[in-house]
Motif scaffolding. Structure first.
Motif, PDB file in Angstrom:
ATOM      1  N   GLU A   1       6.710  30.689   1.055  1.00 46.57           N
ATOM      2  CA  GLU A   1       5.861  30.978   2.212  1.00 46.57           C
ATOM      3  C   GLU A   1       5.440  29.694   2.919  1.00 46.57           C
ATOM      4  N   GLU A   2       5.106  28.668   2.130  1.00 39.73           N
ATOM      5  CA  GLU A   2       4.671  27.401   2.716  1.00 39.73           C
ATOM      6  C   GLU A   2       5.757  26.805   3.607  1.00 39.73           C
ATOM      7  N   GLU A   3       7.006  26.915   3.153  1.00 40.15           N
ATOM      8  CA  GLU A   3       8.120  26.398   3.946  1.00 40.15           C
ATOM      9  C   GLU A   3       8.301  27.216   5.224  1.00 40.15           C
ATOM     10  N   ALA A   4       8.062  28.525   5.124  1.00 38.77           N
ATOM     11  CA  ALA A   4       8.197  29.389   6.297  1.00 38.77           C
ATOM     12  C   ALA A   4       7.206  28.988   7.387  1.00 38.77           C
ATOM     13  N   ILE A   5       5.958  28.740   6.997  1.00 41.33           N
ATOM     14  CA  ILE A   5       4.947  28.321   7.972  1.00 41.33           C
ATOM     15  C   ILE A   5       5.284  26.949   8.541  1.00 41.33           C
ATOM     16  N   LYS A   6       5.760  26.062   7.683  1.00 44.63           N
ATOM     17  CA  LYS A   6       6.145  24.725   8.138  1.00 44.63           C
ATOM     18  C   LYS A   6       7.253  24.812   9.181  1.00 44.63           C
ATOM     19  N   MET A   7       8.236  25.679   8.947  1.00 43.62           N
ATOM     20  CA  MET A   7       9.336  25.840   9.896  1.00 43.62           C
ATOM     21  C   MET A   7       8.857  26.497  11.200  1.00 43.62           C
ATOM     22  N   ALA A   8       7.924  27.426  11.093  1.00 43.25           N
ATOM     23  CA  ALA A   8       7.383  28.063  12.298  1.00 43.25           C
ATOM     24  C   ALA A   8       6.727  27.029  13.203  1.00 43.25           C
ATOM     25  N   ASN A   9       6.095  26.034  12.585  1.00 41.63           N
ATOM     26  CA  ASN A   9       5.385  25.003  13.346  1.00 41.63           C
ATOM     27  C   ASN A   9       6.253  23.797  13.682  1.00 41.63           C
ATOM     28  N   ALA A  10       7.517  23.820  13.282  1.00 47.02           N
ATOM     29  CA  ALA A  10       8.406  22.675  13.499  1.00 47.02           C
ATOM     30  C   ALA A  10       8.987  22.696  14.907  1.00 47.02           C
ATOM     31  N   THR A  11       8.116  22.573  15.896  1.00 44.14           N
ATOM     32  CA  THR A  11       8.516  22.574  17.300  1.00 44.14           C
ATOM     33  C   THR A  11       7.382  21.993  18.128  1.00 44.14           C
ATOM     34  N   ASP A  12       7.687  21.562  19.340  1.00 42.69           N
ATOM     35  CA  ASP A  12       6.652  21.032  20.228  1.00 42.69           C
ATOM     36  C   ASP A  12       5.940  22.130  21.005  1.00 42.69           C
ATOM     37  N   TYR A  13       6.390  23.380  20.843  1.00 45.58           N
ATOM     38  CA  TYR A  13       5.776  24.500  21.555  1.00 45.58           C
ATOM     39  C   TYR A  13       4.658  25.127  20.721  1.00 45.58           C
ATOM     40  N   SER A  14       3.729  25.811  21.400  1.00 47.50           N
ATOM     41  CA  SER A  14       2.586  26.393  20.683  1.00 47.50           C
ATOM     42  C   SER A  14       2.035  27.614  21.413  1.00 47.50           C
ATOM     43  N   LEU A  15       2.925  28.452  21.942  1.00 51.51           N
ATOM     44  CA  LEU A  15       2.478  29.542  22.804  1.00 51.51           C
ATOM     45  C   LEU A  15       2.105  30.802  22.021  1.00 51.51           C
ATOM     46  N   SER A  16       3.052  31.380  21.284  1.00 51.84           N
ATOM     47  CA  SER A  16       2.753  32.605  20.544  1.00 51.84           C
ATOM     48  C   SER A  16       3.642  32.690  19.314  1.00 51.84           C
ATOM     49  N   GLY A  17       3.406  33.717  18.498  1.00 49.70           N
ATOM     50  CA  GLY A  17       4.194  33.895  17.284  1.00 49.70           C
ATOM     51  C   GLY A  17       3.799  35.184  16.591  1.00 49.70           C
ATOM     52  N   ALA A  18       4.442  35.458  15.455  1.00 48.72           N
ATOM     53  CA  ALA A  18       4.124  36.661  14.686  1.00 48.72           C
ATOM     54  C   ALA A  18       4.493  36.433  13.227  1.00 48.72           C
ATOM     55  N   ILE A  19       3.895  37.236  12.358  1.00 46.16           N
ATOM     56  CA  ILE A  19       4.211  37.190  10.939  1.00 46.16           C
ATOM     57  C   ILE A  19       4.252  38.618  10.416  1.00 46.16           C
ATOM     58  N   TRP A  20       5.254  38.914   9.588  1.00 50.15           N
ATOM     59  CA  TRP A  20       5.424  40.264   9.052  1.00 50.15           C
ATOM     60  C   TRP A  20       5.198  40.258   7.544  1.00 50.15           C
ATOM     61  N   THR A  21       4.263  41.110   7.098  1.00 49.41           N
ATOM     62  CA  THR A  21       3.923  41.241   5.689  1.00 49.41           C
ATOM     63  C   THR A  21       3.173  42.552   5.489  1.00 49.41           C
ATOM     64  N   SER A  22       3.277  43.127   4.296  1.00 53.48           N
ATOM     65  CA  SER A  22       2.521  44.347   3.990  1.00 53.48           C
ATOM     66  C   SER A  22       1.119  44.023   3.492  1.00 53.48           C
ATOM     67  N   ASP A  23       0.853  42.749   3.235  1.00 51.33           N
ATOM     68  CA  ASP A  23      -0.448  42.292   2.748  1.00 51.33           C
ATOM     69  C   ASP A  23      -1.244  41.747   3.938  1.00 51.33           C
ATOM     70  N   MET A  24      -2.175  42.549   4.459  1.00 52.17           N
ATOM     71  CA  MET A  24      -2.905  42.151   5.659  1.00 52.17           C
ATOM     72  C   MET A  24      -3.770  40.917   5.427  1.00 52.17           C
ATOM     73  N   ALA A  25      -4.333  40.792   4.234  1.00 51.63           N
ATOM     74  CA  ALA A  25      -5.144  39.609   3.930  1.00 51.63           C
ATOM     75  C   ALA A  25      -4.281  38.351   3.985  1.00 51.63           C
ATOM     76  N   LYS A  26      -3.089  38.444   3.416  1.00 52.94           N
ATOM     77  CA  LYS A  26      -2.160  37.310   3.463  1.00 52.94           C
ATOM     78  C   LYS A  26      -1.743  37.027   4.909  1.00 52.94           C
ATOM     79  N   GLY A  27      -1.508  38.101   5.667  1.00 53.40           N
ATOM     80  CA  GLY A  27      -1.131  37.930   7.059  1.00 53.40           C
ATOM     81  C   GLY A  27      -2.200  37.204   7.853  1.00 53.40           C
ATOM     82  N   LEU A  28      -3.465  37.517   7.562  1.00 55.16           N
ATOM     83  CA  LEU A  28      -4.569  36.860   8.257  1.00 55.16           C
ATOM     84  C   LEU A  28      -4.627  35.377   7.907  1.00 55.16           C
ATOM     85  N   ILE A  29      -4.474  35.070   6.624  1.00 52.15           N
ATOM     86  CA  ILE A  29      -4.550  33.676   6.177  1.00 52.15           C
ATOM     87  C   ILE A  29      -3.386  32.854   6.734  1.00 52.15           C
ATOM     88  N   LEU A  30      -2.167  33.370   6.570  1.00 54.50           N
ATOM     89  CA  LEU A  30      -0.995  32.619   7.022  1.00 54.50           C
ATOM     90  C   LEU A  30      -0.852  32.638   8.544  1.00 54.50           C
TER      91      LEU A  30
END
Length: 421
Positions: free
Chosen positions: A322-351
């Motif tokens: 998961e940590e690598e996934a977030i790192k890759m999501a942020n590996a860009t100069d853009y910062s407009l929008s995004g999404a995360i898919w998970t069945s764990d809403m608490a985890k979704g909120l944190i990540l």
């Protein structure tokens, strides 16, 4: 359809470029010239700014009721007199469908003006004259709004055309002038091991292919955890292969410019040459259309990862943690929008909070469907600020005091006879 013209508007008057230069706008489907637009020179820009400066004092003095009536009149003109012209002009310039034009151009402009009218307190704030830079792909379409505002009674002082954003920001910084920039996005979606894979795939394809990916908030990068990667890829590729280039439903719209077609294909080809695997797509231009493309194994640093493609292309990267996934999501100069898919809403909120974007959905699209929500970039290539009344006005304070209000600190100061000064 007769050739459209897009002149400069400076000081309330239409005029050609001071250099006499113009450029053509070509319909990406028919390859016919549809608009001839004046190309503003540096002197034209200076003239426009000076015209805006001249009208500033008079515009500040306009009562809020008059400003309110102006926007209401402009709204009514857009909904009645100019609605068909907007549809015809925008369809010609950017080769869009009428349903798209009505929704995003006509109603979008109308709703924006209505929002400016609803809150009367906002209209009482001081507003600034505008120097409008038209989009080079649709100058005649943009000019309709100028016509509407003038017809509604706007004070004179406008113009259009030319590139830049970083240059403008740099120049503005020299004089401590505030800037608002709405730029692009290289939108990431993270799909975790516990996600509903089929729903995630359908949402991601919808976000990535709507309007042929020609939206700043279109999904462009998908980071998926390895244990569900195979299932996700199968679902996504099946959906993509059933999207048609022309006709049928669902289908891909034409790209707004022939240059966009070549750009999309060059980005995909570059990824292929770097060992990316094309899962869907034929690397072929179909007139102004490009088939949906899905490329697996795209890495940070590649053009397809870093640059906004502005087309129906998804880049997929498989990760373990998961940590690598977030790192890759942020590996860009853009910062407009995004999404995360998970069945764990608490985890979704944190990540979800860790994704560096101005707008993030848990188990949703990468653009808002809720009314009143605007997407803003946090920094970098996505710009910053919002195009709303709050960011286009300045708050000023004027306090009225009567003689009865005591002055602090020196209120009890007396002379040698005990008399107040």
């Amino acid at each position: 359809m007769p050739l459209l013209e897009a002149s400069l508007w400076i000081g309330g008057e239409r005029r050609s470029s001071s250099t006499g230069k113009a450029f053509d706008v070509v319909n990406s489907i028919t390859q016919q010239i549809v608009t001839q637009a004046s190309a503003a020179s540096s002197q034209d820009v200076i003239d426009a700014i000076e015209a805006a400066d001249r009208v500033q004092p008079a515009w500040e003095a306009v009562p809020w009721r008059v400003k309110r009536d102006l926007f209401i009149k402009a709204t009514n003109l857009l909904k009645t007199k100019y609605v068909q012209r907007i549809i015809t002009t925008t369809t010609a310039e950017i080769a869009s469908l009428e349903s798209w034009v009505i929704r995003d151009e006509t109603f979008g402009a109308v709703s924006y003006l209505l929002e400016a009218v609803v809150d009367v307190t906002q209209l009482t704030r001081e507003t600034k004259p505008i120097v409008l830079k038209s989009a080079e792909l649709s100058p005649a379409s943009n000019q309709i709004l100028v016509r509407v505002l003038y017809e509604a009674g706007l004070s004179k002082g406008f113009t259009g055309s030319d590139r830049v954003r970083k240059i403008l920001a740099g120049e503005a910084a020299k004089y401590f002038k505030p800037c608002i920039f709405e730029m692009g996005g290289k939108i990431p979606v993270v799909v975790l091991n516990d996600a509903n894979v089929k729903k995630a795939a359908r949402s991601i394809l919808s976000s990535g292919m709507v309007h042929a990916g020609q939206v700043s908030t279109s999904t462009k990068r998908v980071i998926v955890q390895s244990s569900i990667a195979k299932e996700f890829i199968e679902s996504a590729t099946t959906l993509a292969k059933n999207i048609r280039v022309k006709g049928g439903d669902p289908h891909i719209l034409a790209l707004s410019s022939k240059d966009f077609v070549y750009r999309v294909l060059l980005l995909v080809k570059d990824a292929k040459d770097r060992s990316g695997e094309i899962l869907v797509g034929d690397l072929t231009a179909h007139g102004a259309h490009v088939n949906p493309h899905i490329v697996l194994g795209v890495e940070p640093g590649w053009s397809l990862w870093e640059q906004e493609s502005y087309g129906p292309v998804l880049a997929i990267k498989v990760v373990e943690m998961e940590e690598e996934a977030i790192k890759m999501a942020n590996a860009t100069d853009y910062s407009l929008s995004g999404a995360i898919w998970t069945s764990d809403m608490a985890k979704g909120l944190i990540l979800g909070r860790q994704i560096r974007s101005g707008f993030v959905q848990v188990n949703g699209l990468t653009f808002p469907r809720e009314p009143g929500i605007q997407v803003r970039g946090l920094e970098g290539e996505s710009g910053y600020g919002l195009f709303d009344v709050e960011h286009l006005t300045q708050k000023r304070v004027l306090v009225l005091n009567s003689d009865a209000i005591p002055v602090p600190f020196l209120a009890d100061l007396r002379d040698s006879n005990g008399v107040h000064f």
